[in-house]
Design a protein around this motif. Structure first.
Motif, PDB file in Angstrom:
ATOM      1  N   UNK A  71       0.831  -1.208   0.000  1.00 56.09           N
ATOM      2  CA  UNK A  71       0.000   0.000   0.000  1.00 56.09           C
ATOM      3  C   UNK A  71       0.861   1.251   0.000  1.00 56.09           C
ATOM      4  N   UNK A  72       2.004   1.208   0.671  1.00 55.86           N
ATOM      5  CA  UNK A  72       2.890   2.371   0.672  1.00 55.86           C
ATOM      6  C   UNK A  72       3.274   2.756  -0.748  1.00 55.86           C
ATOM      7  N   UNK A  73       3.603   1.760  -1.567  1.00 57.07           N
ATOM      8  CA  UNK A  73       3.959   2.042  -2.959  1.00 57.07           C
ATOM      9  C   UNK A  73       2.732   2.466  -3.772  1.00 57.07           C
ATOM     10  N   UNK A  74       1.593   1.803  -3.539  1.00 59.53           N
ATOM     11  CA  UNK A  74       0.387   2.121  -4.308  1.00 59.53           C
ATOM     12  C   UNK A  74      -0.142   3.513  -4.004  1.00 59.53           C
ATOM     13  N   UNK A  75       0.073   3.985  -2.780  1.00 60.11           N
ATOM     14  CA  UNK A  75      -0.481   5.280  -2.367  1.00 60.11           C
ATOM     15  C   UNK A  75       0.428   6.460  -2.708  1.00 60.11           C
ATOM     16  N   UNK A  76       1.607   6.189  -3.228  1.00 60.86           N
ATOM     17  CA  UNK A  76       2.493   7.281  -3.636  1.00 60.86           C
ATOM     18  C   UNK A  76       1.780   8.158  -4.667  1.00 60.86           C
ATOM     19  N   UNK A  77       1.753   9.456  -4.420  1.00 58.25           N
ATOM     20  CA  UNK A  77       1.116  10.385  -5.348  1.00 58.25           C
ATOM     21  C   UNK A  77      -0.378  10.522  -5.169  1.00 58.25           C
ATOM     22  N   UNK A  78      -0.956   9.778  -4.231  1.00 50.42           N
ATOM     23  CA  UNK A  78      -2.397   9.874  -3.983  1.00 50.42           C
ATOM     24  C   UNK A  78      -2.693  11.039  -3.040  1.00 50.42           C
ATOM     25  N   UNK A  79      -3.916  11.489  -3.092  1.00 49.03           N
ATOM     26  CA  UNK A  79      -4.339  12.608  -2.256  1.00 49.03           C
ATOM     27  C   UNK A  79      -5.057  12.176  -0.983  1.00 49.03           C
ATOM     28  N   UNK A  80      -5.584  10.946  -0.965  1.00 44.88           N
ATOM     29  CA  UNK A  80      -6.321  10.493   0.204  1.00 44.88           C
ATOM     30  C   UNK A  80      -6.340   8.970   0.197  1.00 44.88           C
ATOM     31  N   UNK A  81      -6.411   8.386   1.382  1.00 43.82           N
ATOM     32  CA  UNK A  81      -6.475   6.935   1.522  1.00 43.82           C
ATOM     33  C   UNK A  81      -7.714   6.573   2.330  1.00 43.82           C
ATOM     34  N   UNK A  82      -8.473   5.585   1.854  1.00 44.61           N
ATOM     35  CA  UNK A  82      -9.648   5.074   2.543  1.00 44.61           C
ATOM     36  C   UNK A  82      -9.279   3.722   3.136  1.00 44.61           C
ATOM     37  N   UNK A  83      -9.380   3.598   4.447  1.00 51.70           N
ATOM     38  CA  UNK A  83      -8.952   2.371   5.131  1.00 51.70           C
ATOM     39  C   UNK A  83     -10.156   1.631   5.689  1.00 51.70           C
ATOM     40  N   UNK A  84     -10.205   0.326   5.410  1.00 47.71           N
ATOM     41  CA  UNK A  84     -11.260  -0.511   5.955  1.00 47.71           C
ATOM     42  C   UNK A  84     -10.764  -1.941   5.981  1.00 47.71           C
ATOM     43  N   UNK A  85     -11.594  -2.852   6.488  1.00 47.80           N
ATOM     44  CA  UNK A  85     -11.215  -4.263   6.510  1.00 47.80           C
ATOM     45  C   UNK A  85     -10.807  -4.723   7.891  1.00 47.80           C
ATOM     46  N   UNK A  86     -10.044  -5.825   7.931  1.00 52.32           N
ATOM     47  CA  UNK A  86      -9.598  -6.386   9.201  1.00 52.32           C
ATOM     48  C   UNK A  86      -8.798  -5.344   9.984  1.00 52.32           C
ATOM     49  N   UNK A  87      -8.864  -5.433  11.297  1.00 49.21           N
ATOM     50  CA  UNK A  87      -8.189  -4.471  12.160  1.00 49.21           C
ATOM     51  C   UNK A  87      -6.705  -4.301  11.810  1.00 49.21           C
ATOM     52  N   UNK A  88      -5.919  -5.387  11.660  1.00 50.46           N
ATOM     53  CA  UNK A  88      -4.507  -5.180  11.338  1.00 50.46           C
ATOM     54  C   UNK A  88      -4.291  -4.544   9.973  1.00 50.46           C
ATOM     55  N   UNK A  89      -5.132  -4.878   8.991  1.00 45.41           N
ATOM     56  CA  UNK A  89      -4.996  -4.275   7.667  1.00 45.41           C
ATOM     57  C   UNK A  89      -5.292  -2.780   7.720  1.00 45.41           C
ATOM     58  N   UNK A  90      -6.366  -2.419   8.410  1.00 47.10           N
ATOM     59  CA  UNK A  90      -6.716  -1.004   8.521  1.00 47.10           C
ATOM     60  C   UNK A  90      -5.669  -0.234   9.316  1.00 47.10           C
ATOM     61  N   UNK A  91      -5.112  -0.873  10.353  1.00 44.57           N
ATOM     62  CA  UNK A  91      -4.062  -0.212  11.143  1.00 44.57           C
ATOM     63  C   UNK A  91      -2.843   0.070  10.280  1.00 44.57           C
ATOM     64  N   UNK A  92      -2.461  -0.914   9.474  1.00 48.80           N
ATOM     65  CA  UNK A  92      -1.326  -0.695   8.585  1.00 48.80           C
ATOM     66  C   UNK A  92      -1.605   0.381   7.564  1.00 48.80           C
ATOM     67  N   UNK A  93      -2.810   0.383   6.989  1.00 49.18           N
ATOM     68  CA  UNK A  93      -3.153   1.368   5.965  1.00 49.18           C
ATOM     69  C   UNK A  93      -3.170   2.785   6.539  1.00 49.18           C
ATOM     70  N   UNK A  94      -3.738   2.950   7.731  1.00 50.52           N
ATOM     71  CA  UNK A  94      -3.751   4.283   8.349  1.00 50.52           C
ATOM     72  C   UNK A  94      -2.324   4.774   8.617  1.00 50.52           C
ATOM     73  N   UNK A  95      -1.446   3.860   9.003  1.00 52.63           N
ATOM     74  CA  UNK A  95      -0.049   4.238   9.239  1.00 52.63           C
ATOM     75  C   UNK A  95       0.650   4.608   7.946  1.00 52.63           C
TER      76      UNK A  95
END
Length: 408
Positions: A71-95
């Motif tokens: 996700x770090x690579x995929x979110x490069x250049x993005x303006x916003x990130x939407x996080x959902x799913x399993x708790x560990x996945x969402x925690x990683x995405x928010x970070x």
């Protein structure tokens, strides 16, 4: 998430969706022209063989690491990130969003993960709450400790490697102060959430113009509306028995049967002409043509059936599904099956309620009140309010308006 992606694209945003590389997800996103970035383990494999409680921290560490990697690579250049799913996945995405300095929003598709004094939290497998603790606030405190014990070390190890400070409360990190609740307010009226400023957008329903297959149309046109039986992503152990019980119980009501194969791989039990089996299909079109829907109680299936005005029998298996079963029964639009394993007698009783004329009338009345614009509402909020003072994403990570890609 596919529904949100479609609505964002209509507003001119680019969208990337990070999700497990299961075939169904890839086909769904490809069908609406949205890029899938594969991340994490197969959702279907996890459903069929969930990790043992003792291995959960290790599996969570793998999930969190994959978020930082992919996700770090995929979110490069993005303006916003939407996080959902399993708790560990969402925690990683928010970070990841924090690392990139872009705003993020935490989304849930049911409110049971939002701390409320009105109800207890859901317990994790292998970590039951002490039976002597009955106060909901105390149980939510225990829930926070349990989440920290399961996921805290893995999250903070990855955060440290990314140069981020440790998180003391993983659940608070994921939920934030202003989470989004992507559910319909009629089906899921928001309860008391004193510590949160929740934005309820309405359910995110994907526009689906796919025609029903010719064989299915011919079956539907050849008699009275059938009862649909399908359990979506639930594996339904002893699925052959479940199929037999369901078919026999529906036949006993004098109805034809439409079997949805799903991840349980349900199938026909004989070659009689009153039954038909389908795979992936346009449920929005199908549910308007059935007498009732027997299903597992996922948020999406519950909402789609309610929107179509189809009476429901919810055979809840886990997580939020008992909640949706209760909502269906409470609204009078169907029945909550007694327990996760249907028998001929138990399913017959539930079908008797769902197929009663009063239930059908109530289901049609409620259908007219269920909104279908939740994804459009969420897309407008994302597109127009990122970084705007007082907007739904305003906060320490707020940035410019959405002009480029959005990663989910």
């Amino acid at each position: 998430m596919a529904a949100l992606a479609v609505r964002l694209r209509e507003l001119g945003a680019e969208v990337r969706v990070c999700a497990p590389a299961d075939e169904e997800f890839g086909k769904l996103l490809a069908g609406v022209g949205v890029e899938l970035v594969p991340v994490g383990p197969s959702a279907r494999a996890l459903t069929k063989a969930p990790p043992a409680p003792t291995s959960m921290p290790r599996r969570a560490a793998e999930v969190i690491a994959s978020q930082f990697d992919v996700v770090l690579a995929a979110a490069e250049g993005c303006d916003v990130l939407v996080a959902t799913g399993m708790m560990p996945a969402a925690a990683g995405a928010r970070s990841v969003a924090e690392k990139l300095g872009i705003p993020s929003v935490s989304v849930t598709f049911q409110q049971l993960t939002l701390p409320s004094p009105e109800r207890p939290p859901l317990a994790y497998r292998g970590r039951p709450f002490p039976p002597e603790v009955t106060d909901n606030r105390a149980l939510w405190e225990l829930d926070a400790r349990s989440i920290n014990a399961l996921f805290g070390e893995a999250l903070n190890t990855n955060r440290a490697a990314a140069g981020l400070p440790p998180v003391a409360d993983v659940r608070a990190h994921v939920v934030g102060d202003r989470p989004w609740l992507a559910t319909d307010p009629v089906l899921d009226p928001m309860g008391e959430l004193p510590d949160l400023d929740v934005v309820q957008t309405g359910a995110w329903l994907l526009p689906d113009e796919r025609p029903l297959p010719d064989g299915l149309l011919a079956f539907l046109d050849d008699g009275e509306p059938p009862v649909y039986v399908g359990f979506g992503s639930m594996p339904m152990r002893e699925s052959a028995d479940v199929a037999r019980v369901a078919v026999e119980a529906v036949r006993a009501q004098g109805r034809r049967v439409l079997v949805g194969r799903g991840w349980a791989d349900l199938d026909l039990i004989d070659d009689q002409g009153d039954c038909f089996a389908v795979g992936e299909v346009n449920q929005r079109a199908l549910f308007g043509r059935v007498a009732a829907v027997v299903h597992h109680g996922g948020a999406g299936t519950t909402t789609t059936a309610a929107r179509a005005g189809a009476p429901q029998v919810v055979v809840a298996q886990l997580a939020d599904q008992p909640y949706w079963a209760g909502r269906v029964a409470g609204l009078g639009i169907g029945a909550a099956h007694d327990g996760p394993t249907p028998t001929f007698a138990s399913l017959s009783a539930a079908l008797g309620t769902a197929l009663a004329p009063g239930t059908g009338a109530r289901a049609k009345a409620v259908a007219g009140t269920v909104r279908d614009d939740g994804a459009a509402v969420a897309a407008r909020l994302l597109f127009g309010a990122v970084g705007r003072a007082g907007g739904p994403l305003a906060g320490p990570a707020a940035g410019p308006p959405v002009t480029g890609p959005v990663v989910g």
